[in-house]
Design a protein around this motif. Structure first.
Motif, PDB file in Angstrom:
ATOM      1  N   GLY A   1       1.158   6.603  -2.316  1.00 21.26           N
ATOM      2  CA  GLY A   1       1.885   7.429  -3.430  1.00 21.26           C
ATOM      3  C   GLY A   1       2.908   6.603  -4.191  1.00 21.26           C
ATOM      4  O   GLY A   1       2.802   5.418  -4.400  1.00 21.26           O
ATOM      5  N   GLU A   2       3.815   7.503  -4.748  1.00 19.04           N
ATOM      6  CA  GLU A   2       4.973   6.750  -5.527  1.00 19.04           C
ATOM      7  C   GLU A   2       5.531   5.332  -5.203  1.00 19.04           C
ATOM      8  O   GLU A   2       5.340   4.380  -6.049  1.00 19.04           O
ATOM      9  N   ALA A   3       5.887   5.182  -4.168  1.00 13.96           N
ATOM     10  CA  ALA A   3       6.375   3.612  -3.555  1.00 13.96           C
ATOM     11  C   ALA A   3       5.461   2.763  -3.784  1.00 13.96           C
ATOM     12  O   ALA A   3       5.588   1.524  -4.396  1.00 13.96           O
ATOM     13  N   VAL A   4       4.092   2.922  -3.411  1.00 16.36           N
ATOM     14  CA  VAL A   4       3.029   2.171  -3.454  1.00 16.36           C
ATOM     15  C   VAL A   4       2.661   1.678  -4.740  1.00 16.36           C
ATOM     16  O   VAL A   4       2.548   0.688  -5.423  1.00 16.36           O
ATOM     17  N   TYR A   5       2.750   2.790  -5.742  1.00 19.12           N
ATOM     18  CA  TYR A   5       2.426   2.431  -7.276  1.00 19.12           C
ATOM     19  C   TYR A   5       3.595   1.583  -7.787  1.00 19.12           C
ATOM     20  O   TYR A   5       3.090   0.907  -8.258  1.00 19.12           O
ATOM     21  N   LYS A   6       4.705   2.118  -7.380  1.00 14.36           N
ATOM     22  CA  LYS A   6       5.770   1.162  -7.971  1.00 14.36           C
ATOM     23  C   LYS A   6       5.783  -0.165  -7.440  1.00 14.36           C
ATOM     24  O   LYS A   6       6.200  -1.081  -8.011  1.00 14.36           O
TER      25      LYS A   6
ATOM     26  N   GLY B   1      -3.978   1.676  -7.481  1.00 17.42           N
ATOM     27  CA  GLY B   1      -4.542   3.116  -6.930  1.00 17.42           C
ATOM     28  C   GLY B   1      -3.556   3.904  -6.243  1.00 17.42           C
ATOM     29  O   GLY B   1      -3.931   4.863  -5.530  1.00 17.42           O
ATOM     30  N   GLY B   2      -2.278   3.349  -5.519  1.00 15.62           N
ATOM     31  CA  GLY B   2      -1.439   4.099  -4.959  1.00 15.62           C
ATOM     32  C   GLY B   2      -1.558   4.021  -3.425  1.00 15.62           C
ATOM     33  O   GLY B   2      -0.812   4.830  -2.618  1.00 15.62           O
ATOM     34  N   ILE B   3      -2.407   3.035  -2.790  1.00 21.09           N
ATOM     35  CA  ILE B   3      -2.867   3.076  -1.532  1.00 21.09           C
ATOM     36  C   ILE B   3      -3.038   1.513  -1.167  1.00 21.09           C
ATOM     37  O   ILE B   3      -3.956   1.180  -1.937  1.00 21.09           O
ATOM     38  N   GLU B   4      -2.746   1.059  -0.169  1.00 19.17           N
ATOM     39  CA  GLU B   4      -2.772  -0.452   0.173  1.00 19.17           C
ATOM     40  C   GLU B   4      -4.345  -0.395   0.896  1.00 19.17           C
ATOM     41  O   GLU B   4      -4.651   0.410   1.561  1.00 19.17           O
TER      42      GLU B   4
ATOM     43  N   PHE C   1      -5.186  12.902   7.052  1.00 18.72           N
ATOM     44  CA  PHE C   1      -4.131  14.218   6.875  1.00 18.72           C
ATOM     45  C   PHE C   1      -2.946  13.875   5.964  1.00 18.72           C
ATOM     46  O   PHE C   1      -2.205  12.983   6.142  1.00 18.72           O
ATOM     47  N   LYS C   2      -3.322  14.543   4.826  1.00 11.67           N
ATOM     48  CA  LYS C   2      -2.406  13.970   3.607  1.00 11.67           C
ATOM     49  C   LYS C   2      -1.313  14.832   3.010  1.00 11.67           C
ATOM     50  O   LYS C   2      -1.907  15.929   2.470  1.00 11.67           O
ATOM     51  N   ALA C   3      -0.079  14.469   2.781  1.00  9.33           N
ATOM     52  CA  ALA C   3       0.608  15.610   1.925  1.00  9.33           C
ATOM     53  C   ALA C   3       0.523  14.996   0.575  1.00  9.33           C
ATOM     54  O   ALA C   3       0.104  14.113   0.227  1.00  9.33           O
ATOM     55  N   PRO C   4       0.999  15.736  -0.294  1.00 13.11           N
ATOM     56  CA  PRO C   4       0.892  15.566  -1.848  1.00 13.11           C
ATOM     57  C   PRO C   4       1.666  14.371  -2.152  1.00 13.11           C
ATOM     58  O   PRO C   4       2.834  14.340  -1.599  1.00 13.11           O
ATOM     59  N   ILE C   5       1.611  13.988  -3.390  1.00 13.50           N
ATOM     60  CA  ILE C   5       1.880  12.628  -3.473  1.00 13.50           C
ATOM     61  C   ILE C   5       2.385  12.821  -5.165  1.00 13.50           C
ATOM     62  O   ILE C   5       1.972  13.775  -5.834  1.00 13.50           O
ATOM     63  N   THR C   6       3.547  12.067  -5.792  1.00 10.58           N
ATOM     64  CA  THR C   6       3.727  12.187  -7.121  1.00 10.58           C
ATOM     65  C   THR C   6       3.032  10.953  -7.653  1.00 10.58           C
ATOM     66  O   THR C   6       2.969   9.699  -7.338  1.00 10.58           O
ATOM     67  N   THR C   7       2.282  11.376  -8.895  1.00 13.24           N
ATOM     68  CA  THR C   7       1.265  10.263  -9.463  1.00 13.24           C
ATOM     69  C   THR C   7       2.300  10.022 -10.912  1.00 13.24           C
ATOM     70  O   THR C   7       2.528  10.936 -11.498  1.00 13.24           O
TER      71      THR C   7
ATOM     72  N   LEU D   1      -4.873   8.442  -6.866  1.00 11.46           N
ATOM     73  CA  LEU D   1      -5.059   8.181  -5.521  1.00 11.46           C
ATOM     74  C   LEU D   1      -6.394   8.984  -4.860  1.00 11.46           C
ATOM     75  O   LEU D   1      -7.143   8.455  -4.170  1.00 11.46           O
ATOM     76  N   ASN D   2      -6.296  10.275  -5.266  1.00  5.98           N
ATOM     77  CA  ASN D   2      -7.269  10.961  -4.735  1.00  5.98           C
ATOM     78  C   ASN D   2      -8.615  10.651  -4.866  1.00  5.98           C
ATOM     79  O   ASN D   2      -9.491  10.686  -4.237  1.00  5.98           O
ATOM     80  N   VAL D   3      -8.973  10.302  -6.404  1.00  6.02           N
ATOM     81  CA  VAL D   3     -10.238   9.923  -7.144  1.00  6.02           C
ATOM     82  C   VAL D   3     -10.468   8.470  -6.136  1.00  6.02           C
ATOM     83  O   VAL D   3     -11.570   8.228  -5.684  1.00  6.02           O
TER      84      VAL D   3
END
Ligand code: NAD
Length: 480
Positions: free
Chosen positions: A43-48, A53-56, A70-76, A85-87
């Protein structure tokens, strides 16, 4: 019963994500879910950090290793260059089926449809979401809709296997096959073929517009709804909303080797850190996950305790209603209320009972390839300053001897020969050439395109016109 803990990759996400994930994990632990958790950051920290893609990659490796996310929501983050990220996860891991149960919890959660208990099964990878878009000319933009036979077969089989595993009685497919005869037509055809293998499950089909209207008006008539990607995206939100459960719904994204479970809502930055978020969507996603990994016993205990909590009027602020609610609970209080009810069942709402082991297995059958022959070609030309009549006459001179000009169309509508003067013509023409002798060779096609280019007709692209076992693999132009 297998007591070995099941490896699961967990991401706590952004906004309310960490709060609702902590509450949910507490319930899972109290219910003795047998999980070995690997945590990743998304999510946000990874995008920043500049990851679009928001995921390493290391996190994707964890997902491949465990096969369960098992995923909590993220801020895009807003703005260009950022990919959903979902896509990314869906496409990278081939999560082809999106499963979203949309039940009503009347009279405890407000809804106009107390009898509603619909499950939406949406194809997740194909359709207009393949993301193949082009600007063809100054005036024309295009998005390709891709529907494949294996893709249709997988999702249709998943829907029927799901219906069987969960004691559902009927699968309804929605398509627009009266207009998109080849793509939506294939989806409907394959669903009908697969349905014949499941005589214990009823099958019906509705055109998507009237089907959606019926769903919004009388959702209790539907059971499992099977949808191509775009319609599924829209209708799954409609279904959750009219059930009254948009804040309570979980969803599963299922692949052949991997699956992802999450709430359908976002990271709710407006209430993050306040301890008031409803963890129910994520908790019900956890229930789907437990069934998926073969812990139907734990899933049953948690789901029934949750139903009992809702029924006892312990409600978070988002669903609190002074007429039915008895206690306004924060995120942690709500989780504690569920934990206190583990082992109990609801009295008014229908209790659930999941099978102990997962029973959904989807196989795609192999079939003999059909005999393919090219019988013509659609050539797309960039022609801003001609009338259909002028272009048609010019192309007729260039067609022979291997081809004849069959028609020109503009925005899908036939404009030559014999077009209507009212038709708006833009700068991209589709020019259909049909072989004069049955099949044509690639060399003949290339020679035709070369003749057109040499005569000054700007080429945009072409589509082969093929037959498969003698059946046309293309539609006629509108008005043809
Ligand atoms: P949202 O779902 O986060 O919030 C919409 C409204 O519903 C807000 O008023 C919020 O407070 C409320 N809400 C949502 N979940 C709640 C809960 N569990 N308990 C109580 N109230 C809740 O939608 P949004 O505001 O459009 O999006 C916020 C962020 O979430 C955006 O960055 C968006 O991109 C992202 N998002 C992520 C996912 C995901 O990770 N799967 C899904 C949707 C949106």
């Amino acid at each position: 019963m297998n007591r070995t803990p099941v490896p699961v990759t967990v991401a706590r996400g952004d906004g309310i994500g960490p709060e609702i994930m902590a509450a949910t994990l507490r319930v899972l632990e109290a219910a003795q879910a047998r999980l070995a958790i690997e945590e990743i950051e998304i999510g946000e920290a990874v995008y920043k950090r500049g990851n679009a893609g928001g995921i390493e990659q290391s996190s994707l490796d964890s997902l491949r290793r465990t096969g369960v996310f098992f995923k909590a929501p993220i801020t895009t983050p807003q703005g260009g260059g950022v990919k959903s990220l979902n896509v990314t996860v869906r496409k990278t891991l081939g999560l082809y089926a999106n499963v979203r149960p949309c039940p009503a919890y009347a009279p405890f959660v407000a809804t106009r449809h107390p009898g509603m208990d619909v499950v939406i099964i949406r194809e997740n990878e194909e359709d207009l979401y393949a993301g193949i878009e082009h600007r063809q000319t100054d005036e024309v933009y295009q998005c390709l809709k891709l529907i494949t036979r294996p893709g249709c077969e997988r999702i249709a089989r998943y829907a029927f296997e799901y219906a069987r595993a969960y004691g559902r009685k009927k699968v309804t497919a929605f398509t627009k096959d009266n207009i998109m005869k080849m793509t939506d037509g294939l989806f409907r055809k394959v669903a009908t073929e697969v349905a014949a293998e499941y005589p214990d499950i009823a099958f019906e089909h509705w055109i998507v517009d009237i089907g959606t209207a019926k769903l919004a008006d009388a959702p209790e008539q539907f059971d499992v709804i099977l949808l191509p990607n775009l319609y599924g995206d829209i209708i799954s939100d409609v279904a959750a909303e009219i059930a009254g459960s948009v804040g309570l719904a979980g969803s599963a994204n299922i692949g052949m080797n991997c699956a992802m479970f999450e709430a359908i809502h976002g990271s709710a930055p407006d209430i993050a850190g306040k301890g008031i978020a409803n963890p129910s969507g994520l908790l019900l996603a956890a229930v789907q996950m437990l069934v998926h990994v073969g812990q139907g016993d734990v899933a049953t205990t948690i789901h029934n305790a949750w139903l009992r909590t809702i029924e006892d009027g312990v409600h978070t602020a988002d669903i609190f209603d002074a007429n039915v609610s008895k206690q306004k609970a924060g995120t942690d209080e709500f989780a504690s209320a569920v934990i206190a009810r583990l082992g109990q069942s609801p009295n008014v709402l229908k209790p659930v009972a999941y099978a102990a082991s997962p029973s959904i297995e989807v196989k795609v059958l192999t079939r003999a390839r059909q005999k393919k022959e090219q019988v013509g070609i659609d050539v797309f030309l960039d022609e801003p300053n001609v009338t259909p009549e002028q272009l048609g006459k010019s192309l007729e001179q260039l067609a022979g001897p291997d081809f004849r000009l069959d028609m020109l169309s503009n925005r899908g509508q036939k404009v030559y020969p014999g077009g209507a003067p009212e038709t708006l013509c833009v700068d991209a023409f589709r020019c259909r050439f049909i072989s004069t002798s049955g099949a044509v060779s690639t060399e003949q096609v290339i020679a035709l395109v070369t003749r057109l280019a040499k005569a000054g007709h700007p080429f945009v692209k072409s589509e082969g016109l093929f037959t498969f076992d003698g059946e046309d693999g293309f539609t006629k132009g509108q008005g043809q």
